[in-house]
Design an enzyme around this catalytic site. Structure first.
Site, mmCIF file in Angstrom:
data_model
loop_
_atom_site.group_PDB
_atom_site.id
_atom_site.type_symbol
_atom_site.label_atom_id
_atom_site.label_comp_id
_atom_site.label_asym_id
_atom_site.label_seq_id
_atom_site.Cartn_x
_atom_site.Cartn_y
_atom_site.Cartn_z
ATOM 1 N N ASP A 31 0.856 -1.185 0.000
ATOM 2 C CA ASP A 31 0.000 0.000 0.000
ATOM 3 C C ASP A 31 0.894 1.238 0.000
ATOM 4 O OD1 ASP A 31 -1.765 2.171 0.818
ATOM 5 O OD2 ASP A 31 -3.162 0.632 1.503
ATOM 6 N N ILE A 32 0.644 2.190 -0.902
ATOM 7 C CA ILE A 32 1.481 3.397 -0.966
ATOM 8 C C ILE A 32 1.074 4.443 0.073
ATOM 9 C CG2 ILE A 32 2.136 3.042 -3.370
ATOM 10 C CD1 ILE A 32 0.137 5.344 -4.071
ATOM 11 N N GLN A 94 -14.175 2.991 1.681
ATOM 12 C CA GLN A 94 -13.619 2.446 0.447
ATOM 13 C C GLN A 94 -13.288 3.610 -0.475
ATOM 14 O OE1 GLN A 94 -16.094 -0.366 -1.702
ATOM 15 N NE2 GLN A 94 -14.436 -0.885 -3.125
ATOM 16 N N HIS A 100 -10.666 -5.152 -2.381
ATOM 17 C CA HIS A 100 -9.322 -5.377 -1.850
ATOM 18 C C HIS A 100 -9.366 -5.650 -0.365
ATOM 19 C CE1 HIS A 100 -10.034 -1.010 -1.807
ATOM 20 N NE2 HIS A 100 -9.169 -0.903 -0.803
#
Length: 141
Positions: A31-32, A94, A100
Site C-alpha cells: 500500500d502506498i 472504500q 481489496h
C-alpha cells in the site's frame, strides 16, 4: 479489466507497484499510503467493485492469500499482531472501487504503526441488537 480502475492497472502491469505475491487468482502489493510498516493489499485479478459484488471463488482466494501473507508478514517483520480489513462502500472508507483486502501488521511501537480506528467498543442496546439480528436472520431465510 476496467479501463479506469487503478487496481486493474496494477494487476495488468500498466501501473507500477511493489509486488509481494501473485497466483492465478490474486495479486498482492504494498500500500502506498500505509497505516503501518508492511501494510499491503490483496486483490482479485478479476475486477469486482466490492464485497457485495465479488464472486465466492475470488473472495475465498483473496482471503486465503491474505491469511498466508499475514502469517509470513507478522513473523518476518516482527509484528505484534495483524488486521485484515475490507471497506465496502464510500461511507465505509472504500476509496478504490476494486475489491481489496488490507493486510495491516500491527505494532506496539507506534513509530511503526499509525493506524487508529474510530470505533471504540461500548455496550449496545440489547433490544436493538436482538432486533437487527432477527431482521438479518429472517432475510437469510
Amino acid at each position: 479489466m476496467i479501463q479506469d480502475c487503478l487496481f486493474c492497472g496494477i494487476v495488468a502491469g500498466t501501473v507500477p507497484s511493489v509486488k509481494v505475491a501473485e497466483d492465478d487468482a490474486t495479486y498482492a502489493f504494498m500500500d502506498i499510503n500505509p497505516a503501518s510498516e508492511g501494510h499491503l493489499l490483496v486483490v482479485p485479478k478479476r475486477h469486482s467493485t466490492d464485497l457485495l459484488e465479488i464472486s465466492a471463488d475470488d473472495l475465498a482466494a483473496v482471503t486465503l492469500a491474505g491469511q498466508r501473507i499475514a502469517k509470513v508478514a507478522v513473523r518476518a517483520l516482527g509484528a505484534d499482531g495483524v488486521n485484515l480489513l475490507n471497506c465496502c462502500g464510500a461511507d465505509a472508507w472504500q476509496t478504490v472501487f476494486h475489491f481489496h483486502l488490507h493486510v495491516i501488521p500491527r505494532y506496539v511501537d507506534k513509530e511503526r504503526d499509525r493506524l487508529g480506528m474510530p470505533w471504540v467498543p461500548t455496550p449496545g442496546d440489547r433490544e436493538a441488537i436482538a432486533a437487527a439480528g432477527a431482521t438479518i436472520a429472517e432475510a437469510l431465510g
